[in-house]
Scaffold this active site. Structure first.
Site, mmCIF file in Angstrom:
data_model
loop_
_atom_site.group_PDB
_atom_site.id
_atom_site.type_symbol
_atom_site.label_atom_id
_atom_site.label_comp_id
_atom_site.label_asym_id
_atom_site.label_seq_id
_atom_site.Cartn_x
_atom_site.Cartn_y
_atom_site.Cartn_z
ATOM 1 N N CYS A 127 0.797 -1.230 0.000
ATOM 2 C CA CYS A 127 0.000 0.000 0.000
ATOM 3 C C CYS A 127 0.828 1.277 0.000
ATOM 4 C CB CYS A 127 -0.951 -0.012 1.196
ATOM 5 S SG CYS A 127 -2.028 -1.464 1.238
ATOM 6 N N HIS A 142 -2.942 7.000 2.006
ATOM 7 C CA HIS A 142 -3.375 5.743 1.402
ATOM 8 C C HIS A 142 -4.860 5.558 1.681
ATOM 9 C CE1 HIS A 142 -4.081 1.669 0.398
ATOM 10 N NE2 HIS A 142 -4.095 1.235 1.635
ATOM 11 N N ASN A 154 -10.133 0.229 -1.561
ATOM 12 C CA ASN A 154 -8.692 0.157 -1.310
ATOM 13 C C ASN A 154 -8.020 -0.424 -2.547
ATOM 14 O OD1 ASN A 154 -6.085 -0.522 -0.557
ATOM 15 N ND2 ASN A 154 -6.656 -1.253 1.476
#
Length: 322
Positions: A113, A248, A278
């Protein structure tokens, strides 16, 4: 040393959209359950004809067009991804081939990530060292390929996409002390928590995504805000002077408290997670590209980019908006 700056951005998402109601027909969940816990409403899911390198190349082509550059102008391609199925050719080599580039250096970076902010720092360092002059930096992940679509705690989180940045040498963006003077990319602050690396996993055959959600949530909301403030300090920027914060895009319940604790009281906070889910390494460049496309951040304004997640790693820098 010569500094660097982002001159253009681009992003790509598959056309297929999966809503919370769609997921409720697949697993034991509901729109209310997902929205209240992670803040996600929709996510884009790629088909068989949209592998990681295709999405990455689409985003990269848009960034190049926005920069007014040709593929042959690029001498370094970095692709941050953790969902490359094949080991070789790498995603960066495949992107270079798809775009018809000349002979760039090609490298994949897998920090999950926080991959894009690691890759952006690597491009900045290469340009400062004189090893490159124009870099294409991409975050791209196809999380649908590694999702366990029977696990309601994780499949509701994930989406697919890619975001790209063109980074060029910029003599005006040299360092003054620790700060970044003028438009450019500020110094990176990066690290990890190795003993907690198993909190986020992509393992097995076929590979599947899993995480210890509560551990990640506690780490992100308690340990990361002071680190993000140090990123601002290294760049010579007070948090209240930030024009935007792009974290993020993991979970709205992480993004909002972390942004608040950083003290970026005047900043636009990227909330692309609501529409995109995500997307791992794609989330920061994609969210930033959309903010710029919508005109929500002025050119030259200071923006905090801060990635975190898999490996319990993190990396952040303050950039000047292209």
């Amino acid at each position: 040393m010569t500094g660097s700056r982002i001159v253009a951005l681009g992003h790509y998402q598959p056309a297929k959209v999966l809503t919370n109601d769609d997921l409720a027909a697949m697993v034991d969940t509901s729109d209310e359950w997902i929205t209240s816990r992670v803040g996600i409403k929709t996510r884009h899911v790629g088909g068989p004809d949209e592998p990681v390198d295709e999405m990455a190349a689409q985003a990269g082509a848009k960034a190049l067009a926005a920069a007014g550059l040709q593929p042959a102008d690029i001498d370094l391609v970095l692709v941050a991804t953790s969902t490359a199925i094949d080991r070789s050719p790498s995603m960066s080599a495949r992107v270079a081939a798809r775009l018809g580039m000349g002979s760039p250096a090609v490298m994949d970076i897998n920090v999950v990530c926080s991959g894009f902010t690691h890759a952006l720092a690597t491009a900045d360092h290469a340009i400062r060292a004189g090893a490159a002059t124009r870099a294409l930096v991409i975050g791209a992940d196809k999380m649908a390929d590694i999702a366990d679509w029977t696990d309601r705690t994780t499949c509701v989180l994930l989406g697919d996409g890619a975001g790209a940045a063109v980074v060029t040498a910029d003599p005006s963006a040299t360092d003054g002390g620790e700060g970044a003077a003028g438009p450019g990319i500020g110094p990176v602050l990066w690290g990890s928590v190795p003993e907690m690396g198993n909190a986020v996993r992509i393992e097995g055959t076929p590979p599947r995504f899993a995480q210890e959600g509560q551990s990640v949530y506690r780490w992100a909301t308690t340990q990361l805000p002071p680190i993000a403030r140090k990123v601002c300090e290294k760049a010579g920027i007070a948090p209240e002077d930030l024009a935007a914060v792009v974290l993020h895009q993991a979970n709205l319940r992480i993004i909002e408290p972390v942004a608040r604790k950083i003290g970026a009281i005047n900043a636009v906070i990227a909330r692309d997670v609501v529409d995109s889910g995500n997307t791992s390494a794609a989330s920061i460049p994609m969210a930033l590209s959309k903010l710029v496309e919508r005109g929500e951040v002025e050119s030259g304004a200071p923006v905090l980019l801060f990635g975190f997640g898999g490996n319990l790693s993190y990396a952040g820098q303050v950039i000047r908006c292209p």
